[in-house]
Design an enzyme around this catalytic site. Structure first.
Site, PDB file in Angstrom:
ATOM      1  N   GLY A 134     -18.548  -6.482   3.796  1.00 34.84           N
ATOM      2  CA  GLY A 134     -18.379  -7.360   2.650  1.00 34.84           C
ATOM      3  C   GLY A 134     -19.613  -7.467   1.782  1.00 34.84           C
ATOM      4  O   GLY A 134     -20.622  -8.013   2.224  1.00 34.84           O
ATOM      5  N   GLY A 135     -19.550  -6.918   0.569  1.00 31.50           N
ATOM      6  CA  GLY A 135     -20.609  -7.115  -0.410  1.00 31.50           C
ATOM      7  C   GLY A 135     -21.914  -6.397  -0.140  1.00 31.50           C
ATOM      8  O   GLY A 135     -22.926  -6.712  -0.774  1.00 31.50           O
ATOM      9  N   ARG A 186     -16.847  -0.472  -1.239  1.00 35.17           N
ATOM     10  CA  ARG A 186     -16.840   0.034  -2.613  1.00 35.17           C
ATOM     11  C   ARG A 186     -18.133   0.726  -3.016  1.00 35.17           C
ATOM     12  O   ARG A 186     -18.112   1.717  -3.753  1.00 35.17           O
ATOM     13  CB  ARG A 186     -16.542  -1.118  -3.578  1.00 35.17           C
ATOM     14  N   CYS A 206      -6.231  -7.166   5.269  1.00 40.78           N
ATOM     15  CA  CYS A 206      -5.734  -6.960   3.907  1.00 40.78           C
ATOM     16  C   CYS A 206      -4.822  -8.108   3.497  1.00 40.78           C
ATOM     17  O   CYS A 206      -3.857  -8.425   4.195  1.00 40.78           O
ATOM     18  CB  CYS A 206      -4.984  -5.638   3.810  1.00 40.78           C
ATOM     19  N   MET A 248     -10.213   2.276   2.570  1.00 38.98           N
ATOM     20  CA  MET A 248      -9.920   1.771   1.227  1.00 38.98           C
ATOM     21  C   MET A 248      -8.693   2.481   0.686  1.00 38.98           C
ATOM     22  O   MET A 248      -8.695   3.706   0.526  1.00 38.98           O
ATOM     23  CB  MET A 248     -11.131   1.968   0.302  1.00 38.98           C
ATOM     24  N   HIS A 294     -15.026  -8.867   8.036  1.00 35.72           N
ATOM     25  CA  HIS A 294     -15.297  -9.040   6.610  1.00 35.72           C
ATOM     26  C   HIS A 294     -15.733 -10.491   6.424  1.00 35.72           C
ATOM     27  O   HIS A 294     -14.985 -11.415   6.753  1.00 35.72           O
ATOM     28  CB  HIS A 294     -14.045  -8.739   5.786  1.00 35.72           C
ATOM     29  N   LYS A 349     -10.094  -4.966  12.456  1.00 32.44           N
ATOM     30  CA  LYS A 349     -10.827  -5.362  11.250  1.00 32.44           C
ATOM     31  C   LYS A 349     -10.164  -6.616  10.702  1.00 32.44           C
ATOM     32  O   LYS A 349      -8.958  -6.622  10.449  1.00 32.44           O
ATOM     33  CB  LYS A 349     -10.814  -4.259  10.199  1.00 32.44           C
TER      34      LYS A 349
END
Length: 339
Positions: free
Chosen positions: A221-222, A243, A108, A27, A180, A147
């Site tokens: 993802g999520g 995150r 990205c 990140m 992702h 990725k």
């Protein structure tokens, strides 16, 4: 580094296939070396990723963009680039420095990254991605992984995704992918919006693993809890959390036990903070500002009484002249008084 706990299930040497069962995503502006040192105190087994580092920064930059602490292992370097020769040069440097894995960013979607001709836009040129991976694999013995997303713009069919994986795994000899579970819009959405607006499609990623059983695949993802991670592991080889691991790092305290089968007790957050003190004192002596380190620790006590006071005190005092570990010790008392 003060060891908080020992993991009986830890292999004798780093095995990123094993550690990749649970990883923290690369990140930008977040997973720097200070963050990774801190997260390692919470989990000995989780695979940690650097921020994306461009080949240009490594080859031409004045700073040491490959710096890390030995205590961070297992640790992977994420590279941004699209020139096979430059990527191979950087991969060799990274392996010589002791990194456990090289990861190529093909996910990205930011305009800045696209202008450098790397990131998610590379998904539209699977042959180039294959060439990049093959160039790195030819010069290093550590794993080279990719990725990526499940699609870009209107190229979002399952056939497109399978063709991409086929090309990169075949011609590029890539054996490990992190997917992702969203597509990326290369224009019209910010990087933040690209993490939230395109819908998640976990079943598509599960199907991809079923159709490519010989490849190692992690899902990203999520994902917001260890319960969700364990559910994904019923279908996938690994889970990557982004995150949530940064904003609520306390979830990593149970990863070794719940994901890796360790018999050790979970890391205690107060002990983790105090285990950071020698590292912080050394960094302060080298001219690092306290705020650059503790910004990664603000969410440690999320969900625990006193968490708000912890965040507020650190935010208000870490930037002051002469701020040192006494700031953290005082903030800890605010949490302890609530426990």
């Amino acid at each position: 580094m003060q060891k908080i706990n020992q993991t009986s299930a830890m292999p004798e040497k780093t095995d990123v296939h094993w550690s990749g069962r649970f990883s923290v995503a690369p990140m930008l502006d977040w997973t720097d070396r200070h963050c990774r040192y801190f997260l390692r105190l919470l989990s000995r087994n989780t695979l940690l990723y650097t921020e994306m580092v461009t080949t240009g920064a490594i080859i031409h930059g004045k700073g040491d963009y490959l710096a890390y602490s030995e205590e961070e292992h297992p640790v992977a370097l994420q590279l941004g680039g699209s020139d096979p020769a430059a990527l191979a040069q950087c991969a060799k440097l990274a392996e010589a420095r002791g990194y456990d894995e090289i990861n190529l960013n093909v996910g990205c979607p930011s305009d800045r990254v696209q202008n450098g001709m790397f990131g998610a836009c590379l998904m539209g040129n699977a042959q180039l991605v294959a060439d990049c991976v093959k160039a790195m694999r030819d010069v290093v013995s550590i794993p080279v992984t990719v990725k990526t997303r499940i699609g870009i713009d209107d190229q979002d069919s399952y056939e497109f995704l399978c063709d991409f994986i086929n090309t990169v795994s075949g011609k590029g000899e890539c054996e490990m992918f992190i997917i992702h579970a969203r597509k990326a819009w290369l224009s019209g959405l910010s990087p933040k919006e690209n993490r939230e607006i395109p819908p998640l499609d976990y079943p598509r990623v599960y199907q991809l693993k079923r159709d490519f059983p010989h490849l190692t695949m992690s899902i990203n993802g999520g994902i917001k809890s260890l319960e969700e991670a364990k559910a994904h592991l019923q279908h996938m080889d690994g889970v990557m959390v982004g995150r949530e691991a940064y904003q609520n790092p306390g979830i990593l305290a149970a990863v070794d036990r719940e994901i890796f089968g360790s018999s050790d007790t979970d890391a205690d957050p107060v002990a983790v903070v105090r285990a950071m003190y020698p590292y912080i004192e050394h960094e302060l002596s080298q001219g690092t500002y306290l705020g650059h380190i503790i910004r990664h620790m603000l969410g440690l006590f999320q969900g625990i009484p006193g968490a708000r006071q912890w965040r507020r005190y650190l935010s208000e005092n870490a930037h002051k002249a002469g701020a040192d570990i006494n700031v953290l010790e005082h903030a800890l008392k605010l949490v302890a008084d609530k426990r």
